[in-house]
Motif scaffolding. Structure first.
Motif, short mmCIF file in Angstrom:
data_model
loop_
_atom_site.label_atom_id
_atom_site.label_comp_id
_atom_site.label_asym_id
_atom_site.label_seq_id
_atom_site.Cartn_x
_atom_site.Cartn_y
_atom_site.Cartn_z
N GLU A 18 0.84 -1.19 0.00
CA GLU A 18 0.00 0.00 0.00
C GLU A 18 0.88 1.25 0.00
O GLU A 18 1.91 1.27 0.64
N ARG A 96 -0.87 0.82 14.02
CA ARG A 96 -1.93 -0.11 14.45
C ARG A 96 -1.46 -0.76 15.75
O ARG A 96 -0.29 -1.06 15.89
N ARG A 151 -11.96 4.73 13.27
CA ARG A 151 -12.44 5.63 12.21
C ARG A 151 -13.96 5.48 12.03
O ARG A 151 -14.65 6.42 11.70
N TRP A 176 -8.43 -2.03 3.26
CA TRP A 176 -7.53 -0.92 2.92
C TRP A 176 -7.15 -0.87 1.44
O TRP A 176 -6.32 -0.08 1.03
N ASN A 202 -9.60 4.79 4.11
CA ASN A 202 -8.34 5.38 3.64
C ASN A 202 -8.54 5.88 2.19
O ASN A 202 -9.56 5.59 1.55
C1 FRU Z 1 -1.83 1.32 5.02
C2 FRU Z 1 -3.01 1.80 5.75
C3 FRU Z 1 -3.21 3.28 5.58
C4 FRU Z 1 -4.01 3.57 6.78
C5 FRU Z 1 -3.33 2.71 7.81
C6 FRU Z 1 -4.21 2.35 8.92
O1 FRU Z 1 -1.62 -0.04 5.25
O2 FRU Z 1 -4.11 1.10 5.28
O3 FRU Z 1 -3.82 3.61 4.38
O4 FRU Z 1 -4.09 4.88 7.10
O5 FRU Z 1 -2.89 1.59 7.14
O6 FRU Z 1 -3.59 1.46 9.80
#
Ligand code: FRU
Length: 296
Positions: A18, A96, A151, A176, A202
């Motif tokens: 990501e 996280r 969120r 995500w 996100n």
């Molecule tokens: C990336 C993501 C971000 C998000 C975060 C949340 O892996 O998905 O886009 O803000 O992790 O933990």
């Protein structure tokens, strides 16, 4: 044992699939240049819990002096974090969380606050407090992660007070990912004639929803699309083009994470939580952010 003057810091990243994670790794690597006394070892969990657990096990075997981890999900990574702590390796958790209080520090954004800011903005866009009305598609992040729950909860603290707001989906997760959100939105569009707003946990998912609406010829009908992350070359760019209505900055904890590890290695005591700031990004301030990042 510490090699001649150098300390080893391990960083277990959950994925590099990501864009936000790619930026996160860039941020920690850039900060590492300021700490020549630190040997930084970065691993990539490839978005799989088992792989990330194995990565951490490996870093424990290598006897890193500090373990930084940004877990894929809370439950599956808690065990190995406790294992590191049992092996006297202090752990700093980034973005996280895990389900243990034994960690040395947590660094991340306040996702409840961000969710609330998104909810407040949503109510404003949909007509204002007491008058807000519209059909909302919410696309969740990973169900096993605290940011997704925060969120969601933050957003609903505002939107649930509005009887005119209807929710079209029942806790659907795009994990995500842009492509998963695209599929969720395609189905939502098929099943619902009127969609007024999308709230993606996100930016990639918010953008995936936009693309689905566009491909269905309905992007003009979806009045508002809100995301979170605010990477200049993603969310901020999409907002400036009018593809997303708004996003909220979610700074990566990469640089701060390594600075805190360095402090710890010098024997300093760390505060238990560092909360990174956020900001609302709309068409108004997006161009400024793009300029500052050399993108305009
Ligand atoms: C990336 C993501 C971000 C998000 C975060 C949340 O892996 O998905 O886009 O803000 O992790 O933990």
């Amino acid at each position: 044992a510490r090699a001649a003057g150098k300390s080893k810091v391990g960083f277990s990243q959950c994925t590099t699939l990501e864009p936000w994670r790619v930026q996160f790794n860039k941020d920690i690597q850039a900060e590492a240049k300021n700490h020549p006394d630190i040997d930084l070892i970065i691993t990539d969990g490839q978005d799989k819990t088992e792989k990330q657990v194995a990565d951490c096990d490996n870093l424990i075997v290598q006897q890193v002096n500090v373990l930084l981890i940004s877990p894929k999900e809370s439950a599956g990574l808690t065990g190995v974090v406790e294992k590191a702590i049992d092996a006297k390796i202090p752990v700093i958790v980034l973005d996280r969380n895990v389900d243990t209080k034994r960690i040395t520090q947590f660094i991340g954004g306040d996702n409840v606050a961000i969710g609330k800011a998104a909810g407040e903005h949503a109510v404003k866009l949909l007509g204002g407090p007491g008058k807000a009305a519209g059909n909302v598609v919410e696309i969740w992040g990973g169900m096993g992660t605290q940011p997704a729950h925060d969120r969601h909860d933050g957003f609903h603290a505002f939107t649930d007070k509005e009887p005119g707001i209807k929710y079209l989906l029942n806790n659907q997760s795009g994990d995500w990912k842009q492509d998963k959100a695209y599929d969720i939105m395609t189905t939502a569009l098929r099943n619902n004639e009127k969609i007024d707003m999308v709230y993606g946990h996100n930016d990639p998912m918010a953008y995936g929803a936009y693309l689905a609406a566009k491909d269905a010829g309905r992007d003009k009908d979806i009045k508002f699309i809100i995301g979170i992350d605010g990477l200049p070359d993603e969310g901020v760019t999409w907002v400036s083009k009018g593809q997303l209505t708004a996003t909220f900055l979610y700074a990566t904890p990469g640089a701060e994470g390594l600075r805190q590890a360095a402090k710890l290695l010098k024997g300093e005591k760390l505060q238990p939580v560092i909360t990174l700031p956020t900001m609302l990004i709309t068409k108004e301030n997006a161009p400024d952010i793009l300029k500052k990042n050399g993108l305009l």
